[in-house]
Design a protein around this motif. Sequence first.
Motif, mmCIF file in Angstrom:
data_model
loop_
_atom_site.group_PDB
_atom_site.id
_atom_site.type_symbol
_atom_site.label_atom_id
_atom_site.label_comp_id
_atom_site.label_asym_id
_atom_site.label_seq_id
_atom_site.Cartn_x
_atom_site.Cartn_y
_atom_site.Cartn_z
ATOM 1 N N ALA A 116 0.847 -1.211 0.000
ATOM 2 C CA ALA A 116 0.000 0.000 0.000
ATOM 3 C C ALA A 116 0.878 1.256 0.000
ATOM 4 O O ALA A 116 0.578 2.229 -0.706
ATOM 5 N N GLU A 117 1.971 1.222 0.773
ATOM 6 C CA GLU A 117 2.894 2.378 0.776
ATOM 7 C C GLU A 117 3.447 2.622 -0.627
ATOM 8 O O GLU A 117 3.511 3.759 -1.095
ATOM 9 N N ILE A 118 3.841 1.536 -1.276
ATOM 10 C CA ILE A 118 4.428 1.653 -2.624
ATOM 11 C C ILE A 118 3.388 2.199 -3.613
ATOM 12 O O ILE A 118 3.679 3.062 -4.438
ATOM 13 N N ILE A 119 2.161 1.709 -3.493
ATOM 14 C CA ILE A 119 1.088 2.155 -4.399
ATOM 15 C C ILE A 119 0.805 3.647 -4.168
ATOM 16 O O ILE A 119 0.658 4.426 -5.113
ATOM 17 N N LYS A 120 0.765 4.037 -2.905
ATOM 18 C CA LYS A 120 0.536 5.471 -2.589
ATOM 19 C C LYS A 120 1.686 6.320 -3.128
ATOM 20 O O LYS A 120 1.461 7.339 -3.795
ATOM 21 N N ASP A 121 2.932 5.853 -2.880
ATOM 22 C CA ASP A 121 4.108 6.620 -3.329
ATOM 23 C C ASP A 121 4.178 6.726 -4.858
ATOM 24 O O ASP A 121 4.780 7.660 -5.391
ATOM 25 N N ALA A 122 3.591 5.765 -5.551
ATOM 26 C CA ALA A 122 3.628 5.807 -7.026
ATOM 27 C C ALA A 122 2.657 6.851 -7.577
ATOM 28 O O ALA A 122 2.613 7.073 -8.788
ATOM 29 N N GLY A 123 1.852 7.448 -6.697
ATOM 30 C CA GLY A 123 0.987 8.536 -7.149
ATOM 31 C C GLY A 123 -0.444 8.128 -7.468
ATOM 32 O O GLY A 123 -1.166 8.877 -8.132
ATOM 33 N N VAL A 124 -0.879 6.963 -6.993
ATOM 34 C CA VAL A 124 -2.291 6.599 -7.155
ATOM 35 C C VAL A 124 -3.107 7.617 -6.346
ATOM 36 O O VAL A 124 -2.811 7.847 -5.168
ATOM 37 N N PRO A 125 -4.093 8.262 -6.954
ATOM 38 C CA PRO A 125 -4.819 9.321 -6.231
ATOM 39 C C PRO A 125 -5.511 8.800 -4.961
ATOM 40 O O PRO A 125 -5.893 7.630 -4.895
ATOM 41 N N ASP A 126 -5.676 9.677 -3.987
ATOM 42 C CA ASP A 126 -6.330 9.303 -2.730
ATOM 43 C C ASP A 126 -7.680 8.636 -2.994
ATOM 44 O O ASP A 126 -8.461 9.107 -3.824
ATOM 45 N N GLY A 127 -7.939 7.568 -2.285
ATOM 46 C CA GLY A 127 -9.237 6.894 -2.391
ATOM 47 C C GLY A 127 -9.291 5.820 -3.471
ATOM 48 O O GLY A 127 -10.168 4.964 -3.448
ATOM 49 N N VAL A 128 -8.355 5.855 -4.426
ATOM 50 C CA VAL A 128 -8.395 4.859 -5.517
ATOM 51 C C VAL A 128 -7.921 3.493 -5.029
ATOM 52 O O VAL A 128 -8.418 2.455 -5.462
ATOM 53 N N PHE A 129 -6.965 3.502 -4.110
ATOM 54 C CA PHE A 129 -6.507 2.241 -3.515
ATOM 55 C C PHE A 129 -6.575 2.385 -2.001
ATOM 56 O O PHE A 129 -5.939 3.255 -1.417
ATOM 57 N N ASN A 130 -7.355 1.533 -1.362
ATOM 58 C CA ASN A 130 -7.503 1.568 0.090
ATOM 59 C C ASN A 130 -7.140 0.210 0.663
ATOM 60 O O ASN A 130 -7.441 -0.835 0.068
ATOM 61 N N LEU A 131 -6.497 0.241 1.815
ATOM 62 C CA LEU A 131 -6.124 -0.991 2.519
ATOM 63 C C LEU A 131 -6.859 -0.980 3.852
ATOM 64 O O LEU A 131 -6.771 0.008 4.593
ATOM 65 N N VAL A 132 -7.571 -2.054 4.150
ATOM 66 C CA VAL A 132 -8.273 -2.112 5.440
ATOM 67 C C VAL A 132 -7.810 -3.357 6.183
ATOM 68 O O VAL A 132 -8.026 -4.484 5.715
ATOM 69 N N LEU A 133 -7.175 -3.141 7.324
ATOM 70 C CA LEU A 133 -6.646 -4.254 8.118
ATOM 71 C C LEU A 133 -7.686 -4.690 9.156
ATOM 72 O O LEU A 133 -8.344 -3.851 9.768
ATOM 73 N N GLY A 134 -7.794 -5.982 9.345
ATOM 74 C CA GLY A 134 -8.743 -6.477 10.351
ATOM 75 C C GLY A 134 -9.192 -7.876 10.018
ATOM 76 O O GLY A 134 -8.618 -8.524 9.133
ATOM 77 N N THR A 135 -10.211 -8.333 10.701
ATOM 78 C CA THR A 135 -10.645 -9.726 10.536
ATOM 79 C C THR A 135 -11.672 -9.867 9.411
ATOM 80 O O THR A 135 -12.353 -8.911 9.044
ATOM 81 N N GLY A 136 -11.778 -11.090 8.914
ATOM 82 C CA GLY A 136 -12.781 -11.379 7.891
ATOM 83 C C GLY A 136 -14.180 -11.173 8.439
ATOM 84 O O GLY A 136 -15.056 -10.635 7.759
ATOM 85 N N ALA A 137 -14.373 -11.608 9.704
ATOM 86 C CA ALA A 137 -15.718 -11.539 10.282
ATOM 87 C C ALA A 137 -16.199 -10.086 10.304
ATOM 88 O O ALA A 137 -17.354 -9.801 9.994
ATOM 89 N N GLU A 138 -15.296 -9.149 10.644
ATOM 90 C CA GLU A 138 -15.747 -7.759 10.757
ATOM 91 C C GLU A 138 -15.556 -6.990 9.439
ATOM 92 O O GLU A 138 -16.519 -6.474 8.870
ATOM 93 N N ILE A 139 -14.318 -6.959 8.956
ATOM 94 C CA ILE A 139 -14.038 -6.111 7.781
ATOM 95 C C ILE A 139 -14.592 -6.751 6.501
ATOM 96 O O ILE A 139 -15.274 -6.103 5.699
#
Length: 477
Positions: free
Chosen positions: A185-208
């Motif tokens: 995700a850091e690499i994708i952000k640093d490559a200039g993908v605009p905000d919101g186009v790539f999102n990473l959500v950490l957490g469990t399958g049951a919740e997220i």
Amino acid sequence: MQTIKSLIDGQWCEATEHTENINPSDLSDPVCRVANASAGLARQAVEAAKRAQPGWAATGLQARAQILKDISRGILTRSHELAQILAKEQGKTLPEARGEVQRAADIFDYFAGEVYRLGGELFQSVRPGVEVEISREPLGVVALITPWNFPIAIPAWKSAPALAFGNAVVLKPSEFTPATAFLLAEIIKDAGVPDGVFNLVLGTGAEIGQTLLEHPSVSGVSFTGSSATGRKIAAAAIAGNKKLQMEMGGKNAMIVLDDADLDIAVFCALDGAFYSTGQRCTASSRLIVTPGIYERFSQQLSDKILALNIGHALDDKSQIGPVSNYPQLEKNLSYVELARKEAGSIIGGERLQRASEGYYLQPCLALDVDPQARIAREEVFGPLACILRARDYEQALAISNDTEYGLSSGICTQSLKYATHFRRNTQSGLAMVNMPTSGVDFHVPFGGRGASSYGSSEQGHYARDFFTCVKTSYIRS
Ligand code: UN1
């Protein structure tokens, strides 16, 4: 210790709940702390993706392709760090981790080219003076739910086509391997993908995972993981009318015929069944062997298994790392117990002690297994393979096809006749001749049949079938 966070609308988000990311090679040396997102943050990720997607789809082809190339370059620039973290949190050996990181870079590079190749078709209508244009448009917001066995390659092979074809992404990686996804995700952000186009959500399958599946703004879900989770995802996705692509389990057969080159057959079995600690949905877990080679093959394979060096993922001498996580280790051990009851005999399968405390398990080979035995039918997802006897090629093929799964299968033979017949008649998405059932290229389709897969294939230009939708326009001129 570093705390890794979710990336939502271009911002790294703290959370109230934290967990520790365990290192399966050394339980006393955790990888990082994880800030687990709430369901509310997961919803914010979808909403950010929804807002950002039209702008991304409207971005020029060259700009989009350049960003994908920059992601590929970013992965290569940070490949040493990525491979170390991947090996540390997942448990695969450093050479395996390096190979996987390279694969992720290759995938983004490949899909940079696919950006330009998304064409359409033009037909004449049956009505004179009317033309019919068939075009492809992005799906919209896609939720990508990825497993712990390939912590960067699978996020890459879902994210790269999603982004190439103008979609916005919400990635939910496995809770066992969030650190590699965080670096991606850091690499994708640093490559200039605009905000919101790539999102990473950490957490469990049951919740997220559940929150993403229920959100009306998610148009498609691409999942790789177990068949049990896949069934739940399918029910939720279909209830919400979402497009669905799933890659799940396998119980992949490799047939070894009397005329096989023994060294090749043993190499294919060893690599396909045990490398990556057997944690591949393409692993060769059923070795179906004809009588003229059975003793020589079993003996050589057993010798090679017992000589394997099982150890810390970051130790140069290790050929096989630990099992990736505790639930999987427990599952493997229960199948080793079952193999003791069901097989004629077994070799290996012992818990191993190493200098550091970790989930070390000796690979296990179960010999003389009945094709109806549970260990010959159920996916283990660990370093456990069965050898089954077959009278001849015809019976071997029948046993090979007698499974609810259908991901990969292979044959070791020098006979063109049998190899060709096998390729035409094996009921699986991948057919390997004198090759391990595992280990696939990134530019050609990947997918299975039966309980192994659902929806269209991943990878290569076939990936467009999932990540775009078709529009048919009628034009009177
Ligand atoms: C491979 O065999 O190279 O989860 C890839 C898995 C598969 C990928 C296997 N989706 O094991």
